[in-house]
Design a protein around this motif. Structure first.
Motif, PDB file in Angstrom:
ATOM      1  N   GLU A  97       0.820  -1.208   0.000  1.00  0.00           N
ATOM      2  CA  GLU A  97       0.000   0.000   0.000  1.00  0.00           C
ATOM      3  C   GLU A  97       0.851   1.253   0.000  1.00  0.00           C
ATOM      4  O   GLU A  97       0.547   2.218  -0.703  1.00  0.00           O
ATOM      5  N   ARG A  98       1.933   1.218   0.772  1.00  0.00           N
ATOM      6  CA  ARG A  98       2.800   2.396   0.802  1.00  0.00           C
ATOM      7  C   ARG A  98       3.460   2.599  -0.559  1.00  0.00           C
ATOM      8  O   ARG A  98       3.602   3.732  -1.035  1.00  0.00           O
ATOM      9  N   LEU A  99       3.822   1.515  -1.191  1.00  0.00           N
ATOM     10  CA  LEU A  99       4.468   1.620  -2.501  1.00  0.00           C
ATOM     11  C   LEU A  99       3.501   2.211  -3.525  1.00  0.00           C
ATOM     12  O   LEU A  99       3.853   3.110  -4.290  1.00  0.00           O
ATOM     13  N   VAL A 100       2.299   1.701  -3.531  1.00  0.00           N
ATOM     14  CA  VAL A 100       1.309   2.201  -4.488  1.00  0.00           C
ATOM     15  C   VAL A 100       1.000   3.672  -4.224  1.00  0.00           C
ATOM     16  O   VAL A 100       0.878   4.486  -5.140  1.00  0.00           O
ATOM     17  N   ALA A 101       0.913   4.011  -2.937  1.00  0.00           N
ATOM     18  CA  ALA A 101       0.585   5.402  -2.585  1.00  0.00           C
ATOM     19  C   ALA A 101       1.656   6.368  -3.054  1.00  0.00           C
ATOM     20  O   ALA A 101       1.348   7.516  -3.406  1.00  0.00           O
ATOM     21  N   ARG A 102       2.923   5.922  -3.114  1.00  0.00           N
ATOM     22  CA  ARG A 102       3.962   6.865  -3.522  1.00  0.00           C
ATOM     23  C   ARG A 102       4.348   6.701  -5.001  1.00  0.00           C
ATOM     24  O   ARG A 102       5.408   7.156  -5.440  1.00  0.00           O
ATOM     25  N   SER A 103       3.487   6.051  -5.766  1.00  0.00           N
ATOM     26  CA  SER A 103       3.773   5.871  -7.189  1.00  0.00           C
ATOM     27  C   SER A 103       2.687   6.526  -8.027  1.00  0.00           C
ATOM     28  O   SER A 103       1.762   5.859  -8.494  1.00  0.00           O
ATOM     29  N   PRO A 104       2.803   7.811  -8.237  1.00  0.00           N
ATOM     30  CA  PRO A 104       1.744   8.527  -8.935  1.00  0.00           C
ATOM     31  C   PRO A 104       1.615   8.141 -10.408  1.00  0.00           C
ATOM     32  O   PRO A 104       0.582   8.368 -11.019  1.00  0.00           O
ATOM     33  N   ASN A 105       2.680   7.537 -10.950  1.00  0.00           N
ATOM     34  CA  ASN A 105       2.638   7.161 -12.361  1.00  0.00           C
ATOM     35  C   ASN A 105       2.153   5.741 -12.584  1.00  0.00           C
ATOM     36  O   ASN A 105       2.150   5.265 -13.711  1.00  0.00           O
ATOM     37  N   LEU A 106       1.760   5.093 -11.514  1.00  0.00           N
ATOM     38  CA  LEU A 106       1.384   3.685 -11.633  1.00  0.00           C
ATOM     39  C   LEU A 106       0.158   3.532 -12.520  1.00  0.00           C
ATOM     40  O   LEU A 106      -0.899   4.078 -12.240  1.00  0.00           O
ATOM     41  N   LYS A 107       0.332   2.781 -13.598  1.00  0.00           N
ATOM     42  CA  LYS A 107      -0.783   2.588 -14.516  1.00  0.00           C
ATOM     43  C   LYS A 107      -1.276   1.154 -14.523  1.00  0.00           C
ATOM     44  O   LYS A 107      -2.424   0.871 -14.831  1.00  0.00           O
ATOM     45  N   SER A 108      -0.365   0.215 -14.235  1.00  0.00           N
ATOM     46  CA  SER A 108      -0.729  -1.188 -14.329  1.00  0.00           C
ATOM     47  C   SER A 108      -0.361  -1.892 -13.032  1.00  0.00           C
ATOM     48  O   SER A 108       0.798  -1.905 -12.647  1.00  0.00           O
ATOM     49  N   LEU A 109      -1.366  -2.431 -12.357  1.00  0.00           N
ATOM     50  CA  LEU A 109      -1.150  -3.102 -11.077  1.00  0.00           C
ATOM     51  C   LEU A 109      -1.857  -4.434 -11.091  1.00  0.00           C
ATOM     52  O   LEU A 109      -3.080  -4.492 -11.194  1.00  0.00           O
ATOM     53  N   LYS A 110      -1.067  -5.510 -10.988  1.00  0.00           N
ATOM     54  CA  LYS A 110      -1.686  -6.835 -10.998  1.00  0.00           C
ATOM     55  C   LYS A 110      -1.260  -7.579  -9.741  1.00  0.00           C
ATOM     56  O   LYS A 110      -0.093  -7.899  -9.552  1.00  0.00           O
ATOM     57  N   LEU A 111      -2.251  -7.869  -8.928  1.00  0.00           N
ATOM     58  CA  LEU A 111      -2.013  -8.417  -7.600  1.00  0.00           C
ATOM     59  C   LEU A 111      -2.084  -9.925  -7.612  1.00  0.00           C
ATOM     60  O   LEU A 111      -2.723 -10.513  -8.481  1.00  0.00           O
ATOM     61  N   ASN A 112      -1.500 -10.519  -6.578  1.00  0.00           N
ATOM     62  CA  ASN A 112      -1.593 -11.978  -6.500  1.00  0.00           C
ATOM     63  C   ASN A 112      -2.718 -12.386  -5.569  1.00  0.00           C
ATOM     64  O   ASN A 112      -3.414 -11.552  -4.980  1.00  0.00           O
ATOM     65  N   ARG A 113      -2.851 -13.640  -5.420  1.00  0.00           N
ATOM     66  CA  ARG A 113      -4.005 -14.170  -4.724  1.00  0.00           C
ATOM     67  C   ARG A 113      -4.034 -13.805  -3.253  1.00  0.00           C
ATOM     68  O   ARG A 113      -5.052 -13.861  -2.606  1.00  0.00           O
ATOM     69  N   ALA A 114      -2.892 -13.363  -2.738  1.00  0.00           N
ATOM     70  CA  ALA A 114      -2.824 -13.067  -1.312  1.00  0.00           C
ATOM     71  C   ALA A 114      -3.325 -11.678  -0.956  1.00  0.00           C
ATOM     72  O   ALA A 114      -3.300 -11.299   0.210  1.00  0.00           O
ATOM     73  N   VAL A 115      -3.749 -10.913  -1.946  1.00  0.00           N
ATOM     74  CA  VAL A 115      -4.218  -9.563  -1.635  1.00  0.00           C
ATOM     75  C   VAL A 115      -5.742  -9.581  -1.544  1.00  0.00           C
ATOM     76  O   VAL A 115      -6.428  -9.741  -2.540  1.00  0.00           O
ATOM     77  N   PRO A 116      -6.282  -9.432  -0.337  1.00  0.00           N
ATOM     78  CA  PRO A 116      -7.724  -9.580  -0.167  1.00  0.00           C
ATOM     79  C   PRO A 116      -8.512  -8.334  -0.556  1.00  0.00           C
ATOM     80  O   PRO A 116      -7.931  -7.298  -0.885  1.00  0.00           O
ATOM     81  N   LEU A 117      -9.785  -8.461  -0.465  1.00  0.00           N
ATOM     82  CA  LEU A 117     -10.683  -7.448  -0.993  1.00  0.00           C
ATOM     83  C   LEU A 117     -10.547  -6.099  -0.302  1.00  0.00           C
ATOM     84  O   LEU A 117     -10.555  -5.052  -0.947  1.00  0.00           O
ATOM     85  N   ASP A 118     -10.403  -6.107   1.017  1.00  0.00           N
ATOM     86  CA  ASP A 118     -10.322  -4.798   1.684  1.00  0.00           C
ATOM     87  C   ASP A 118      -9.025  -4.073   1.316  1.00  0.00           C
ATOM     88  O   ASP A 118      -9.001  -2.854   1.155  1.00  0.00           O
ATOM     89  N   ALA A 119      -7.952  -4.848   1.144  1.00  0.00           N
ATOM     90  CA  ALA A 119      -6.701  -4.232   0.707  1.00  0.00           C
ATOM     91  C   ALA A 119      -6.873  -3.673  -0.706  1.00  0.00           C
ATOM     92  O   ALA A 119      -6.354  -2.599  -1.026  1.00  0.00           O
ATOM     93  N   LEU A 120      -7.618  -4.400  -1.525  1.00  0.00           N
ATOM     94  CA  LEU A 120      -7.858  -3.933  -2.889  1.00  0.00           C
ATOM     95  C   LEU A 120      -8.536  -2.568  -2.876  1.00  0.00           C
ATOM     96  O   LEU A 120      -8.165  -1.661  -3.629  1.00  0.00           O
ATOM     97  N   ALA A 121      -9.512  -2.438  -2.016  1.00  0.00           N
ATOM     98  CA  ALA A 121     -10.237  -1.170  -1.929  1.00  0.00           C
ATOM     99  C   ALA A 121      -9.284  -0.024  -1.578  1.00  0.00           C
ATOM    100  O   ALA A 121      -9.312   1.043  -2.198  1.00  0.00           O
ATOM    101  N   ARG A 122      -8.413  -0.278  -0.612  1.00  0.00           N
ATOM    102  CA  ARG A 122      -7.475   0.771  -0.211  1.00  0.00           C
ATOM    103  C   ARG A 122      -6.504   1.098  -1.345  1.00  0.00           C
ATOM    104  O   ARG A 122      -6.194   2.257  -1.598  1.00  0.00           O
ATOM    105  N   LEU A 123      -6.054   0.040  -2.043  1.00  0.00           N
ATOM    106  CA  LEU A 123      -5.104   0.260  -3.127  1.00  0.00           C
ATOM    107  C   LEU A 123      -5.739   1.081  -4.244  1.00  0.00           C
ATOM    108  O   LEU A 123      -5.119   1.996  -4.776  1.00  0.00           O
ATOM    109  N   MET A 124      -6.948   0.736  -4.573  1.00  0.00           N
ATOM    110  CA  MET A 124      -7.603   1.477  -5.646  1.00  0.00           C
ATOM    111  C   MET A 124      -7.867   2.915  -5.236  1.00  0.00           C
ATOM    112  O   MET A 124      -7.820   3.829  -6.070  1.00  0.00           O
ATOM    113  N   ALA A 125      -8.110   3.123  -3.971  1.00  0.00           N
ATOM    114  CA  ALA A 125      -8.319   4.485  -3.492  1.00  0.00           C
ATOM    115  C   ALA A 125      -7.050   5.321  -3.641  1.00  0.00           C
ATOM    116  O   ALA A 125      -7.111   6.518  -3.934  1.00  0.00           O
ATOM    117  N   CYS A 126      -5.868   4.681  -3.461  1.00  0.00           N
ATOM    118  CA  CYS A 126      -4.615   5.448  -3.648  1.00  0.00           C
ATOM    119  C   CYS A 126      -4.239   5.582  -5.098  1.00  0.00           C
ATOM    120  O   CYS A 126      -3.301   6.325  -5.420  1.00  0.00           O
TER     121      CYS A 126
END
Lengths: 575, 243
Positions: free
Chosen positions: A199-228
């Motif tokens: 989450e910290r990495l995604v939050a500090r990557s303003p140019n991030l265009k493509s993010l593909k997560l693995n099976r260990a990233v659950p739904l609530d984390a997904l919500a936070r990631l998409m929010a950043c």
């Protein structure tokens, strides 16, 4: 052009980017060859054993981007033993020694070690982009080196690799100063992920265009990631739990609504289908949807999702969609260009699998379709003839009828006429994969009509050497020919040895070629590497008095300018 | 072809369906403990020259009836191994869930059509990874094809330490038997369980082991100190050999 100074010519060459075109330019004259080689920044090597690092660097000293492919395609299906080869280490060592300004490395079917990744990360100050597809041999420790040492990392794209997962600390190896990420794809990692670091990495990557997560990233984390990362264009969802609590779900819905740039969706590795509706608001923007790993998404949830995706250009799906589902696709996705339908149940097809009807529906409804990969239970000649009529623009046509040698299920005839219709109508066809019951006749058609064909995959097909000969004689642009379990032997193999100089490679396994045939070929063509892969005792082949007539299990031959490779394992016999 | 080599081996009663010929073999009985019994010897990669070691568990299905299913032919259908593993895992999870929903049932030996691997009503994913200290590239073993720790140890020994002339195991330099289970050799066999802990292989009954194992590691005995205490640092680095 010779009246212009070199700099002007070089500037013109800058606009020529395709590898084919640049290769052609370099052949015009010596002066163009020289200008081209110094200005070439991107090099593509389709077979890493066709040349070597030293020659690469001698010719292209200003190289910035290298693409390398290692094992033959059939390695994807476990037909090539692990230790066969395709090691990237010597390439990275040579590149590092030469101090070339490498910025991008793209590897496919190669063996990559942690040591290679560490060396890579330390040797090139401007290294920006690492793309690994179907590679193996490394662990998350190697990823940690990349994360820690590549200061300007833009892309870390891991597609379908076998990575030993040492559990999740590699993400925290990205320094806080790393803010340049554009692509982060680790969907193929099996283990735990450090969610906080992510989450910290995604939050500090303003140019991030493509993010593909693995099976260990659950739904609530997904919500936070998409929010950043509302700017995200390409999203791979990891785990999409069974029973998200309503708060997480609402947060997710809110976050998704903000992602107005989202164009590509994939993943759903463990999915709760009823949550899909959270994505409905952005579906109308999607151009690419990959649900081929989402075994739990089917039926009405899937259909509802697809009905929202009117702009879809690319769809990868499981055959649980059924013919009816494909009809919905055909009526909804008018922009569709590429479709892949994968099998979902290998234990013995249910009635949810797809048939020729689904294929016909798609061909009728999607005029822009040019690429298809279709696994199905059955096919008919009539259907293929209709498909050919509906879609004469196919560039890639890969049909896999699950049962080998299965004929037209209505007429019990071979499928020669159906495939014949495809090659006759599709004048731009570059790639073709055959299946079902096929005689030499289909190869006659292919040789006659498939003028642009570059890659052909044959399995359980043909009757005699004539089949293979039709192809070798007819398809002038053939680059990669791969054949398994078909009755082609030495006569076909040896008929025109010079043909192989125009091709990248030939694979033949479980065919009728003999050891003496291969030996003769190797003698006639010293510029070919003729490899026999034999996992049983090599000795048996030599000691046997009838050695010449012994059939070769697996033959892989390819043109090369650097002769026999030195890194072959003992069970690979290079003639 | 595969059939010829298999017949020539002289091990007649092998029913294990890894890459068997299209004609199918004699029907195998899937059943409770000791099904492979005295006569079974696990077929390993050296018996099937054209079979890579990473097979979909699915290709080990035991249909006695013809026609051969596509899943019995090696490397067919042509699906990438990454995707194949995902497919197999999904099917196993789905079946396991269905089993749980339907209540525990004992598998009936008289249903030869049942091709999924079920032992005592629980579906297991067959293939798990095996890594060995000092060897960069790992292997996979099919747990369903083994009936005991001894079986498994023998397979691993064959995989990593071949002693036949003309073939080289992954390590090459070791030629003495491993004896992984009795603590007398340089290596011990460990496994990672569902909870993520690394454990010494052999403590629990075989069946319990197969349901809880996630992957295996052949570890140097010197590094296995403290295993008796049943704790292992999960982040322990595995040293790779340079290529």
């Amino acid at each position: 052009m010779n009246y212009f100074p070199d700099e002007v010519i070089e500037h013109v060459f800058d606009f020529v980017t395709s590898h084919k075109d640049r290769n052609a330019i370099s052949l015009v004259c010596k002066s163009w060859y020289k200008i081209e080689r110094y200005s070439r920044q991107r090099v593509f090597i389709g077979n890493c054993y066709a040349t070597n690092p030293e020659r690469l660097l001698r010719r292209f000293p200003c190289l910035k981007s290298l693409t390398l492919k290692g094992k033959p395609h059939f390695a994807d299906f476990n037909l090539v033993p692990h230790e066969w080869g395709g090691f990237v280490q010597p390439w990275i060592e040579a590149l590092a020694r030469s101090r070339v300004g490498l910025e991008e490395l793209r590897l496919k079917r190669m063996v990559v070690t942690d040591e290679s990744l560490e060396l890579l990360s330390r040797s090139f100050v401007n290294f920006k982009s690492l793309v690994l597809v179907s590679c193996e041999g490394f662990t998350t420790d190697g990823l940690a080196s990349i994360a820690a040492n590549c200061r300007h990392l833009r892309d870390l794209d891991l597609q379908e690799n076998e990575i030993e997962d040492h559990r999740g600390q590699w993400l925290s190896c990205f320094p806080d100063t790393c803010t340049t990420l554009v692509t982060l794809n680790f969907a193929c990692l099996e283990g735990e992920t450090n969610l906080v670091a992510l989450e910290r990495l995604v939050a500090r990557s303003p140019n991030l265009k493509s993010l593909k997560l693995n099976r260990a990233v659950p739904l609530d984390a997904l919500a936070r990631l998409m929010a950043c990362a509302p700017q995200i264009v390409d999203l791979g969802v990891g785990s999409y739990e069974n029973d998200p609590d309503s708060e997480s779900y609402l947060k997710l819905k809110a976050a998704i609504k903000k992602c107005t740039s989202l164009r590509s969706l994939s993943g759903f590795l463990e999915a709760a289908p009823h949550c899909l509706s959270a994505f409905h608001p952005i579906c109308h923007n999607l151009t690419s949807l990959n649900l081929s790993y989402a075994a739990e998404i089917h039926g009405s949830h899937l259909i509802k999702l697809i009905q929202h995706c009117k702009k879809l250009q690319r769809l990868w799906i499981l055959d649980s969609i059924g013919d009816k589902g494909l009809e919905v696709v055909a009526s909804t996705c008018k922009e569709l260009q590429e479709l892949r339908v994968f099998p979902s149940d290998l234990l013995g097809g249910g009635n949810t699998a797809v048939t020729e009807e689904g294929l016909v529906a798609i061909s009728a409804g999607c005029p822009k379709l040019h690429s298809i990969l279709y696994f199905c239970q059955q096919m008919t000649n009539a259907a293929l003839v209709t498909v050919a009529k509906n879609c004469p623009n196919f560039i890639r046509f890969r049909l896999c009828i699950l049962e080998p040698n299965k004929p037209d299920h209505v007429t019990s005839q071979p499928l020669d006429e159906g495939f014949g219709a495809i090659v006759k109508a599709c004048k731009s066809l570059r790639r073709l994969s055959l299946s079902g019951l096929l005689t030499d006749q289909v190869f006659l058609y292919i040789g006659m009509y498939a003028n642009q064909l570059e890659m052909l995959s044959i399995a359980f097909a043909g009757d005699t050497d004539k089949g293979m000969l039709y192809v070798l004689n007819g398809c002038k642009k053939m680059k990669k020919l791969e054949i398994r379990d078909s009755p082609f032997g030495d006569t076909a193999l040896l008929a025109d040895v010079s043909k192989y100089e125009t091709m990248r490679s030939l694979w033949m396994s479980s065919c009728e070629v003999t050891l003496s045939g291969c030996k003769r070929l190797a003698e006639k063509a010293p510029w070919l590497n003729v490899e026999i892969i034999n996992e049983s005792d090599n000795n048996r082949m030599e000691q046997n008095g009838h050695e010449g007539r012994q059939k070769v299990d697996k033959l892989y031959l390819y043109r090369t300018v650097v002769g026999t490779r030195m890194d072959a394992p003992p069970f690979v016999w290079i003639l | 072809m595969i059939t010829e080599l298999e017949m020539g081996k002289g091990e007649s009663e092998l029913e294990l369906g890894l890459g068997l010929s299209l004609g199918g073999g004699t029907p195998a009985k899937i059943g409770g403990g000791g099904a492979w019994g005295e006569r079974g010897r696990l077929l390993t990669a050296k018996d099937f020259p054209s079979v890579g070691s990473k097979r979909a568990a699915d290709s080990a299905s035991h249909a006695g009836a013809s026609p051969p299913r596509s899943s019995q032919v090696v490397g067919w259908p042509p699906i990438g191994s990454h995707r194949m593993n995902s497919l197999v895992n999904n099917q196993a999870t789905k079946s396991a869930r269905e089993e749980e929903d339907a209540g525990k049932k004992k598998v009936n030996d008289d249903q030869p059509k049942d091709a999924t691997k079920k032992v005592n009503g629980k579906v297991q994913v067959g293939f798990i990874k095996v890594n060995m200290d000092g060897v960069a590239i790992g292997r996979k073993v099919d747990l369903n094809a083994h009936s005991s720790y001894e079986n498994l140890a023998q397979t691993l020994e064959d995989m990593f330490f071949r002693t036949n002339p003309g073939t080289i195991g992954l390590t090459g330099q070791f030629t003495k038997p491993l004896r992984l289970l009795d603590g007398s050799s340089e290596f011990v066999l460990t496994y990672e369980d569902k909870e993520g802990d690394w454990m010494l292989v052999g403590d629990v009954p075989w069946r319990m082991f197969t349901t809880s194992v996630k992957r295996l590691r052949v570890m140097k005995t010197s590094e296995a100190n403290g295993l008796a205490a049943r704790h292992q640092d999960p982040n322990e680095r595995q040293r790779n050999q340079p290529m």
